[in-house]
Design a protein around this motif. Structure first.
Motif, PDB file in Angstrom:
ATOM      1  N   TRP B  96       0.863  -1.023   0.166  1.00  0.00           N
ATOM      2  CA  TRP B  96       0.295   0.002   0.323  1.00  0.00           C
ATOM      3  C   TRP B  96       0.673   1.211  -0.319  1.00  0.00           C
ATOM      4  O   TRP B  96       0.442   2.158  -0.075  1.00  0.00           O
ATOM      5  CB  TRP B  96      -1.034   0.086   1.684  1.00  0.00           C
ATOM      6  N   SER B  97       2.331   1.274   0.243  1.00  0.00           N
ATOM      7  CA  SER B  97       3.341   2.306   0.016  1.00  0.00           C
ATOM      8  C   SER B  97       4.685   1.897  -0.300  1.00  0.00           C
ATOM      9  O   SER B  97       4.723   1.102   0.020  1.00  0.00           O
ATOM     10  CB  SER B  97       2.602   2.814   1.428  1.00  0.00           C
ATOM     11  N   HIS B 108       5.189  -1.353   2.416  1.00  0.00           N
ATOM     12  CA  HIS B 108       4.231  -1.437   3.680  1.00  0.00           C
ATOM     13  C   HIS B 108       3.117  -1.824   2.515  1.00  0.00           C
ATOM     14  O   HIS B 108       2.944  -1.800   1.527  1.00  0.00           O
ATOM     15  CB  HIS B 108       4.120  -0.003   3.867  1.00  0.00           C
ATOM     16  N   THR B 123       7.185  -5.418   6.571  1.00  0.00           N
ATOM     17  CA  THR B 123       7.766  -4.167   5.869  1.00  0.00           C
ATOM     18  C   THR B 123       8.412  -4.249   5.574  1.00  0.00           C
ATOM     19  O   THR B 123       9.335  -5.497   6.231  1.00  0.00           O
ATOM     20  CB  THR B 123       7.728  -2.579   7.199  1.00  0.00           C
ATOM     21  N   ASP B 290      -0.320   3.389  -8.937  1.00  0.00           N
ATOM     22  CA  ASP B 290      -0.072   3.930  -7.770  1.00  0.00           C
ATOM     23  C   ASP B 290       1.105   4.367  -7.251  1.00  0.00           C
ATOM     24  O   ASP B 290       1.534   5.074  -6.264  1.00  0.00           O
ATOM     25  CB  ASP B 290      -1.680   3.421  -7.190  1.00  0.00           C
ATOM     26  N   THR B 294       3.141   8.062  -6.324  1.00  0.00           N
ATOM     27  CA  THR B 294       3.297   7.910  -5.530  1.00  0.00           C
ATOM     28  C   THR B 294       5.453   8.440  -4.638  1.00  0.00           C
ATOM     29  O   THR B 294       5.752   9.858  -4.465  1.00  0.00           O
ATOM     30  CB  THR B 294       2.716   7.705  -4.270  1.00  0.00           C
ATOM     31  N   ARG B 459      -2.974   8.535  -5.115  1.00  0.00           N
ATOM     32  CA  ARG B 459      -3.464   7.569  -4.566  1.00  0.00           C
ATOM     33  C   ARG B 459      -1.864   7.622  -3.330  1.00  0.00           C
ATOM     34  O   ARG B 459      -1.398   6.501  -3.507  1.00  0.00           O
ATOM     35  CB  ARG B 459      -3.922   6.592  -4.657  1.00  0.00           C
ATOM     36  N   LEU B 460      -2.153   8.618  -2.393  1.00  0.00           N
ATOM     37  CA  LEU B 460      -1.341   7.623  -1.143  1.00  0.00           C
ATOM     38  C   LEU B 460      -1.300   6.563  -0.440  1.00  0.00           C
ATOM     39  O   LEU B 460      -0.563   6.558  -0.348  1.00  0.00           O
ATOM     40  CB  LEU B 460      -1.006   8.744  -0.361  1.00  0.00           C
ATOM     41  N   VAL B 461      -2.308   5.946  -0.456  1.00  0.00           N
ATOM     42  CA  VAL B 461      -2.256   4.426   0.241  1.00  0.00           C
ATOM     43  C   VAL B 461      -3.483   3.919  -0.637  1.00  0.00           C
ATOM     44  O   VAL B 461      -4.549   4.090  -1.144  1.00  0.00           O
ATOM     45  CB  VAL B 461      -3.453   4.435   1.362  1.00  0.00           C
ATOM     46  N   SER B 462      -2.828   2.945  -1.236  1.00  0.00           N
ATOM     47  CA  SER B 462      -2.844   2.437  -2.896  1.00  0.00           C
ATOM     48  C   SER B 462      -3.216   0.891  -2.444  1.00  0.00           C
ATOM     49  O   SER B 462      -4.225   0.624  -4.103  1.00  0.00           O
ATOM     50  CB  SER B 462      -1.997   1.809  -3.644  1.00  0.00           C
ATOM     51  N   VAL B 465      -5.871  -0.604   4.243  1.00  0.00           N
ATOM     52  CA  VAL B 465      -5.113  -1.177   5.046  1.00  0.00           C
ATOM     53  C   VAL B 465      -6.163  -1.239   6.663  1.00  0.00           C
ATOM     54  O   VAL B 465      -6.448  -0.678   6.791  1.00  0.00           O
ATOM     55  CB  VAL B 465      -3.911   0.212   5.271  1.00  0.00           C
ATOM     56  N   LEU B 470      -1.783  -0.598  10.011  1.00  0.00           N
ATOM     57  CA  LEU B 470      -1.255   0.074   9.939  1.00  0.00           C
ATOM     58  C   LEU B 470      -0.128   0.119  11.215  1.00  0.00           C
ATOM     59  O   LEU B 470       0.764   0.666  11.289  1.00  0.00           O
ATOM     60  CB  LEU B 470      -2.081   1.190   9.962  1.00  0.00           C
TER      61      LEU B 470
END
Lengths: 87, 479
Positions: B96-97, B108, B123, B290, B294, B459-462, B465, B470
């Protein structure tokens, strides 16, 4: 035959299928109603992008039926709106 | 948190080819993170691994696949890497990041392998990362497209390849592009009656692409194979036609098909109605950018104006240590993705100073990329979205499926409140603000406002989550 329950009734599946694939194979194209108009929805993109096929699995709302593997004994329920109305 | 030399995001054709190249020509360690139930991506999508007397086995679905030999060879390399402890392939991992950390990058990830009630966060850090996140179907709204039973062609294909399920007994297929054919052929092989394949464009557009066709005879053979299947199953393929409406109450029961004139507009009076219980539509694909967006890597427009990742001749992006291969560099199919993945692998081993791929492999890879990119560009030119795609939209037609925003509301935002791009339509109407974050309606919103796809959205969170995941990520970053 492996089965999970969908809104209380048994749905057969072949191990390896997703919840969504099993529901479609069982002749059910829809298992969710939308938040605003209450329209029925099922699989649209089939690969986890569109979030149209959301369903509640073992009490967890907002699961993508096209991604979640079907497991014997799983409890799957129709999702209405956000899936949190009854909390 | 885990650390590796090279992180590959995506185990489709590009990611697998990159992994195989790194394993063969260096001693680097590799982690592959993939959202699917197993390696293969969308193209070589397989059922989730399962046991039991009635379990789906990949072999029974082999006839739905193309170029299984390449897949088998790549998998063999990956298995060898696993056995030697140099490669880890983790499935059902949703990154997602992806962020720069120190002299490398950290991904992440939500780990969904344990099922819905046991998601976790993780991670992974690496010195070099490959973004090979593929693409997804491009859909356009039409009246009734939100009825159950109407899906993207990719959705129909995923149900077939991963579930062995034909989504309907009578199916209509529409949109544009060569991908409509294998989906129709697969459904016909699995017993569905495909009432028609409605390709919006006419084959005359291909007359301008003689060079690209001549350089890619294998593509012609592949097309001929699907055409043969469709003829054997008496599936009519009609060009210059478009599905303009789906009908039904709780599920799709019929479609209306119209002929398009030379300008690409539905002709009044040409409509006919067909009973169906499933529909597949597809207007090509949108690269899954995505993570690339970012990270801020440079992009370029493809020949149809869609943003794709800009890379050099060895798949390096504008950010040191970040490579890209496959559909994110421009939609072009599996063979192109394999060639690009191979080049990325060669670049990574050279850039990290831990080996060298043979010059002949690199030369051959570059030639393949050049030839196949030419064919991919020809497909984009020969299969545009017709000018009149929105002519038959009705005021109540849903444009944004998540937020249930009507065409009338979008039109009002554009015509009365001056919205000039998809972002302004979103701010005024919530179009693209729901669960899918505009992945489904964003293309249409771009076309309606500026007549073009518009820039790739940040999209900062792809991926969604869960809070627990998180918390795991926060704990991991303290390490």
């Amino acid at each position: 035959m492996s089965t999970f329950t969908f809104d209380g009734g048994p749905v057969p599946f072949r191990p390896g299928q997703t919840v969504g694939a099993a529901l479609v194979a069982a002749g059910r194209p829809a298992w969710r109603t939308t938040r605003v108009s209450g329209s029925p929805r099922g699989i649209f993109c089939g690969i986890g992008i569109c979030f149209d096929c959301l369903v509640t699995v073992d009490g967890e709302p907002n699961q993508r039926a096209c991604l979640v593997r079907a497991e014997p004994g799983q409890t799957v329920t129709t999702q209405e709106g956000t899936g949190h109305e009854h909390d | 948190m885990s650390t590796t030399d090279v992180l590959l995001i995506g185990a489709g054709p590009a990611g697998l080819a990159c992994a195989a190249t790194i394993l063969a020509h260096s001693d680097l360690s590799v982690v592959v993170l993939d959202a699917g139930h197993g390696p293969g991506g969308q193209y070589w999508r397989q059922p989730a691994p399962a046991a039991g007397p009635n379990a789906l086995v990949p072999g029974e679905l082999a006839d739905l696949h193309h170029d299984q030999t390449t897949f088998a060879e790549l998998l063999q390399e990956v298995q060898r890497g696993r056995a030697e402890g140099r490669l880890e392939l983790r499935s059902e991992q949703h990154v997602w990041s992806l962020v720069p950390v120190g002299d490398g990058y950290a991904a992440h990830t939500v780990d969904r392998a344990g099922g819905p009630s046991r998601t976790a966060g993780s991670t992974t850090r690496a010195r070099a990362v490959l973004v090979a996140t593929g693409a997804y179907d491009r859909a356009l709204p039409f009246p009734g497209w939100d009825l159950p039973g109407v899906m993207t062609v990719g959705g129909l294909q995923a149900l077939l390849k991963a579930g062995g399920v034909a989504a309907g007994r009578r199916v209509a297929i529409g949109g544009t592009g060569p991908f409509l054919l294998p989906v129709a052929a697969g459904l016909a092989r699995r017993g569905s009656t495909v009432v028609g394949v409605y390709e919006a464009n006419r084959p005359t557009l291909w007359l301008r692409e003689a060079r690209a066709v001549a350089r890619n005879p294998a593509k012609l053979g592949e097309g001929a194979g699907y055409a043969g299947t469709l003829i054997r199953h008496r599936v009519p393929v009609r060009t210059g036609r478009m599905i303009v409406a789906a009908h039904g109450t709780d599920r799709v029961e019929a479609v209306t098909v119209a002929r398009l004139d030379r300008a690409g507009r539905p002709v009044v009076g040409s409509e006919h109605r067909l009973a169906v219980d499933a529909v597949g539509v597809g207007w090509g694909f949108t690269p899954q950018l995505d993570l690339a967006v970012t990270l801020g890597v440079d992009r370029r427009p493809d020949v149809a104006g869609t943003e794709v990742v800009a890379v050099d001749d060895l798949q390096r992006t504008s950010r040191p240590g970040v490579y890209a291969a496959g559909e994110v560099c421009g939609v072009g199919g599996a063979a192109l993705a394999v060639a690009e993945g191979t080049l990325a692998g060669a670049a990574i081993v050279a850039d990290l100073g831990r080996g060298a791929a043979p010059e002949s492999l690199v030369r051959q890879g570059r030639r393949s990329v050049d030839r196949l990119r030419g064919f991919a560009d020809a497909i984009l030119r020969a299969h545009p979205v017709p000018a009149g795609w929105a002519d038959r939209l009705e005021p109540q037609t849903v444009v944004c499926r998540c937020e249930e925003v009507s065409y009338a509301a979008v039109r009002a935002a554009i015509d009365e409140r001056g919205a000039g791009d998809a972002r302004q339509v979103k701010q005024l109407t919530r179009t693209g603000m729901g669960w899918c974050q505009g992945r489904v309606c964003g293309y249409a919103a771009g076309l309606l406002t500026c007549g073009a796809p518009g820039p790739a959205v940040e999209r900062l969170v792809s991926a969604p989550v869960p809070l627990g995941a998180l918390a795991d990520a926060a704990a991991g970053s303290d390490d």
